[in-house]
Design a protein around this motif. Structure first.
Motif, PDB file in Angstrom:
ATOM      1  N   UNK A  95       0.845  -1.192   0.000  1.00  0.00           N
ATOM      2  CA  UNK A  95       0.000   0.000   0.000  1.00  0.00           C
ATOM      3  C   UNK A  95       0.882   1.244   0.000  1.00  0.00           C
ATOM      4  N   UNK A  96       2.001   1.174   0.724  1.00  0.00           N
ATOM      5  CA  UNK A  96       2.952   2.287   0.729  1.00  0.00           C
ATOM      6  C   UNK A  96       3.539   2.542  -0.646  1.00  0.00           C
ATOM      7  N   UNK A  97       3.888   1.475  -1.338  1.00  0.00           N
ATOM      8  CA  UNK A  97       4.432   1.608  -2.694  1.00  0.00           C
ATOM      9  C   UNK A  97       3.383   2.230  -3.615  1.00  0.00           C
ATOM     10  N   UNK A  98       2.148   1.764  -3.511  1.00  0.00           N
ATOM     11  CA  UNK A  98       1.065   2.328  -4.323  1.00  0.00           C
ATOM     12  C   UNK A  98       0.833   3.796  -3.984  1.00  0.00           C
ATOM     13  N   UNK A  99       0.914   4.127  -2.705  1.00  0.00           N
ATOM     14  CA  UNK A  99       0.728   5.517  -2.288  1.00  0.00           C
ATOM     15  C   UNK A  99       1.813   6.408  -2.881  1.00  0.00           C
ATOM     16  N   UNK A 100       3.053   5.966  -2.797  1.00  0.00           N
ATOM     17  CA  UNK A 100       4.155   6.761  -3.341  1.00  0.00           C
ATOM     18  C   UNK A 100       3.982   6.953  -4.849  1.00  0.00           C
ATOM     19  N   UNK A 101       3.677   5.866  -5.546  1.00  0.00           N
ATOM     20  CA  UNK A 101       3.480   5.977  -7.003  1.00  0.00           C
ATOM     21  C   UNK A 101       2.379   6.987  -7.321  1.00  0.00           C
ATOM     22  N   UNK A 102       1.257   6.881  -6.623  1.00  0.00           N
ATOM     23  CA  UNK A 102       0.138   7.778  -6.879  1.00  0.00           C
ATOM     24  C   UNK A 102       0.437   9.221  -6.514  1.00  0.00           C
ATOM     25  N   UNK A 103       1.111   9.427  -5.389  1.00  0.00           N
ATOM     26  CA  UNK A 103       1.423  10.795  -4.955  1.00  0.00           C
ATOM     27  C   UNK A 103       2.406  11.445  -5.928  1.00  0.00           C
ATOM     28  N   UNK A 104       3.413  10.709  -6.342  1.00  0.00           N
ATOM     29  CA  UNK A 104       4.377  11.265  -7.299  1.00  0.00           C
ATOM     30  C   UNK A 104       3.693  11.530  -8.645  1.00  0.00           C
ATOM     31  N   UNK A 105       2.887  10.596  -9.085  1.00  0.00           N
ATOM     32  CA  UNK A 105       2.223  10.725 -10.381  1.00  0.00           C
ATOM     33  C   UNK A 105       1.192  11.853 -10.399  1.00  0.00           C
ATOM     34  N   UNK A 106       0.447  12.011  -9.309  1.00  0.00           N
ATOM     35  CA  UNK A 106      -0.654  12.979  -9.287  1.00  0.00           C
ATOM     36  C   UNK A 106      -0.421  14.152  -8.343  1.00  0.00           C
ATOM     37  N   UNK A 107       0.819  14.475  -8.069  1.00  0.00           N
ATOM     38  CA  UNK A 107       1.136  15.565  -7.139  1.00  0.00           C
ATOM     39  C   UNK A 107       0.474  16.884  -7.544  1.00  0.00           C
ATOM     40  N   UNK A 108       0.345  17.114  -8.825  1.00  0.00           N
ATOM     41  CA  UNK A 108      -0.223  18.373  -9.311  1.00  0.00           C
ATOM     42  C   UNK A 108      -1.713  18.287  -9.625  1.00  0.00           C
ATOM     43  N   UNK A 109      -2.299  17.108  -9.468  1.00  0.00           N
ATOM     44  CA  UNK A 109      -3.711  16.901  -9.811  1.00  0.00           C
ATOM     45  C   UNK A 109      -4.459  16.429  -8.567  1.00  0.00           C
ATOM     46  N   UNK A 110      -4.896  17.375  -7.763  1.00  0.00           N
ATOM     47  CA  UNK A 110      -5.470  17.059  -6.456  1.00  0.00           C
ATOM     48  C   UNK A 110      -6.649  16.085  -6.529  1.00  0.00           C
ATOM     49  N   UNK A 111      -7.598  16.235  -7.449  1.00  0.00           N
ATOM     50  CA  UNK A 111      -8.692  15.251  -7.476  1.00  0.00           C
ATOM     51  C   UNK A 111      -8.198  13.809  -7.666  1.00  0.00           C
ATOM     52  N   UNK A 112      -7.186  13.610  -8.479  1.00  0.00           N
ATOM     53  CA  UNK A 112      -6.644  12.265  -8.678  1.00  0.00           C
ATOM     54  C   UNK A 112      -5.756  11.838  -7.507  1.00  0.00           C
ATOM     55  N   UNK A 113      -5.273  12.795  -6.740  1.00  0.00           N
ATOM     56  CA  UNK A 113      -4.417  12.526  -5.585  1.00  0.00           C
ATOM     57  C   UNK A 113      -5.217  11.989  -4.392  1.00  0.00           C
ATOM     58  N   UNK A 114      -6.475  12.370  -4.294  1.00  0.00           N
ATOM     59  CA  UNK A 114      -7.299  12.068  -3.113  1.00  0.00           C
ATOM     60  C   UNK A 114      -7.291  10.587  -2.716  1.00  0.00           C
ATOM     61  N   UNK A 115      -7.463   9.624  -3.644  1.00  0.00           N
ATOM     62  CA  UNK A 115      -7.429   8.224  -3.201  1.00  0.00           C
ATOM     63  C   UNK A 115      -6.101   7.834  -2.547  1.00  0.00           C
ATOM     64  N   UNK A 116      -5.012   8.426  -2.995  1.00  0.00           N
ATOM     65  CA  UNK A 116      -3.706   8.103  -2.441  1.00  0.00           C
ATOM     66  C   UNK A 116      -3.504   8.769  -1.087  1.00  0.00           C
ATOM     67  N   UNK A 117      -4.226   9.848  -0.852  1.00  0.00           N
ATOM     68  CA  UNK A 117      -4.247  10.429   0.489  1.00  0.00           C
ATOM     69  C   UNK A 117      -4.903   9.440   1.446  1.00  0.00           C
TER      70      UNK A 117
END
Length: 118
Positions: free
Chosen positions: A72-94
Protein backbone atom coordinates in the motif's frame (compact mmCIF):
# COMPACT_ATOMS: atom_id res chain seq x y z
CA UNK A 1 7.88 9.58 9.34
CA UNK A 2 4.27 8.47 9.07
CA UNK A 3 2.95 11.40 11.07
CA UNK A 4 5.03 13.82 9.03
CA UNK A 5 3.65 12.33 5.83
CA UNK A 6 0.10 12.64 7.08
CA UNK A 7 0.60 16.36 7.65
CA UNK A 8 2.62 16.83 4.46
CA UNK A 9 0.12 15.20 2.13
CA UNK A 10 -2.83 16.98 3.72
CA UNK A 11 -1.20 20.28 2.72
CA UNK A 12 -1.23 19.47 -1.02
CA UNK A 13 -4.86 20.50 -1.65
CA UNK A 14 -4.39 23.74 0.32
CA UNK A 15 -1.44 25.28 -1.52
CA UNK A 16 -3.43 27.97 -3.32
CA UNK A 17 -5.59 28.80 -0.30
CA UNK A 18 -2.55 28.93 1.99
CA UNK A 19 -0.75 31.27 -0.43
CA UNK A 20 -3.76 33.56 -0.52
CA UNK A 21 -3.77 33.97 3.28
CA UNK A 22 0.00 34.21 3.68
CA UNK A 23 0.71 30.74 5.07
CA UNK A 24 3.77 28.75 4.08
CA UNK A 25 4.01 24.98 3.86
CA UNK A 26 6.40 22.51 2.25
CA UNK A 27 4.34 21.79 -0.87
CA UNK A 28 4.21 25.53 -1.41
CA UNK A 29 7.91 26.14 -0.71
CA UNK A 30 9.27 23.09 -2.53
CA UNK A 31 6.49 22.68 -5.06
CA UNK A 32 4.16 19.70 -5.06
CA UNK A 33 6.49 17.62 -7.23
CA UNK A 34 9.47 17.88 -4.86
CA UNK A 35 7.20 17.52 -1.84
CA UNK A 36 5.88 14.29 -3.37
CA UNK A 37 9.45 12.99 -3.52
CA UNK A 38 9.86 13.89 0.16
CA UNK A 39 6.70 11.89 0.82
CA UNK A 40 8.30 8.91 -0.93
CA UNK A 41 11.50 9.32 1.08
CA UNK A 42 9.50 9.31 4.31
CA UNK A 43 7.76 6.07 3.32
CA UNK A 44 11.14 4.47 2.57
CA UNK A 45 12.54 5.71 5.89
CA UNK A 46 9.49 4.40 7.79
CA UNK A 47 9.98 0.82 6.73
CA UNK A 48 13.79 1.01 6.63
CA UNK A 49 13.78 2.15 10.25
CA UNK A 50 11.52 -0.76 11.19
CA UNK A 51 13.86 -3.19 9.48
CA UNK A 52 16.90 -1.53 11.06
CA UNK A 53 15.28 -1.74 14.50
CA UNK A 54 14.91 -5.48 14.10
CA UNK A 55 18.38 -6.01 12.60
CA UNK A 56 19.98 -3.99 15.40
CA UNK A 57 18.07 -5.94 18.03
CA UNK A 58 15.98 -3.01 19.28
CA UNK A 59 12.71 -4.51 18.08
CA UNK A 60 11.61 -8.14 18.13
CA UNK A 61 11.34 -9.97 14.81
CA UNK A 62 7.52 -10.23 14.88
CA UNK A 63 7.26 -6.43 14.58
CA UNK A 64 8.20 -7.01 10.95
CA UNK A 65 4.47 -7.66 10.52
CA UNK A 66 4.43 -3.89 9.95
CA UNK A 67 5.95 -4.58 6.55
CA UNK A 68 2.76 -6.32 5.40
CA UNK A 69 1.27 -2.93 4.52
CA UNK A 70 4.29 -1.99 2.39
CA UNK A 71 2.51 -2.69 -0.94
CA UNK A 72 0.00 0.00 0.00
CA UNK A 73 2.95 2.29 0.73
CA UNK A 74 4.43 1.61 -2.69
CA UNK A 75 1.06 2.33 -4.32
CA UNK A 76 0.73 5.52 -2.29
CA UNK A 77 4.16 6.76 -3.34
CA UNK A 78 3.48 5.98 -7.00
CA UNK A 79 0.14 7.78 -6.88
CA UNK A 80 1.42 10.79 -4.96
CA UNK A 81 4.38 11.27 -7.30
CA UNK A 82 2.22 10.72 -10.38
CA UNK A 83 -0.65 12.98 -9.29
CA UNK A 84 1.14 15.57 -7.14
CA UNK A 85 -0.22 18.37 -9.31
CA UNK A 86 -3.71 16.90 -9.81
CA UNK A 87 -5.47 17.06 -6.46
CA UNK A 88 -8.69 15.25 -7.48
CA UNK A 89 -6.64 12.27 -8.68
CA UNK A 90 -4.42 12.53 -5.59
CA UNK A 91 -7.30 12.07 -3.11
CA UNK A 92 -7.43 8.22 -3.20
CA UNK A 93 -3.71 8.10 -2.44
CA UNK A 94 -4.25 10.43 0.49
CA UNK A 95 -6.54 7.68 1.77
CA UNK A 96 -3.76 5.13 1.28
CA UNK A 97 -1.57 7.38 3.42
CA UNK A 98 -4.15 7.36 6.22
CA UNK A 99 -4.26 3.57 5.93
CA UNK A 100 -0.48 3.42 6.35
CA UNK A 101 -0.70 5.62 9.44
CA UNK A 102 -3.33 3.41 11.05
CA UNK A 103 -2.33 -0.10 9.98
CA UNK A 104 1.47 0.05 10.35
CA UNK A 105 1.45 0.67 14.12
CA UNK A 106 -1.35 -1.87 14.61
CA UNK A 107 0.65 -4.55 12.80
CA UNK A 108 3.75 -3.66 14.80
CA UNK A 109 1.75 -3.81 18.04
CA UNK A 110 0.46 -7.25 17.08
CA UNK A 111 4.09 -8.22 16.52
CA UNK A 112 5.05 -6.94 19.96
CA UNK A 113 2.26 -8.95 21.56
CA UNK A 114 3.30 -12.07 19.64
CA UNK A 115 6.92 -11.54 20.71
CA UNK A 116 5.84 -11.37 24.34
CA UNK A 117 3.99 -14.69 23.98
CA UNK A 118 6.74 -16.52 22.10
Amino acid sequence: FLGNNLQLLNQFPDVEVDKAVGRRNLPMLLGRRKASLLFGLNVILTYTSLLAGVLLGHLPVPTLLGLLILPVGVAAVRGVVLYAEDVPKLVPFMGFNVLLNVVTPILMAIGLVLAAWL
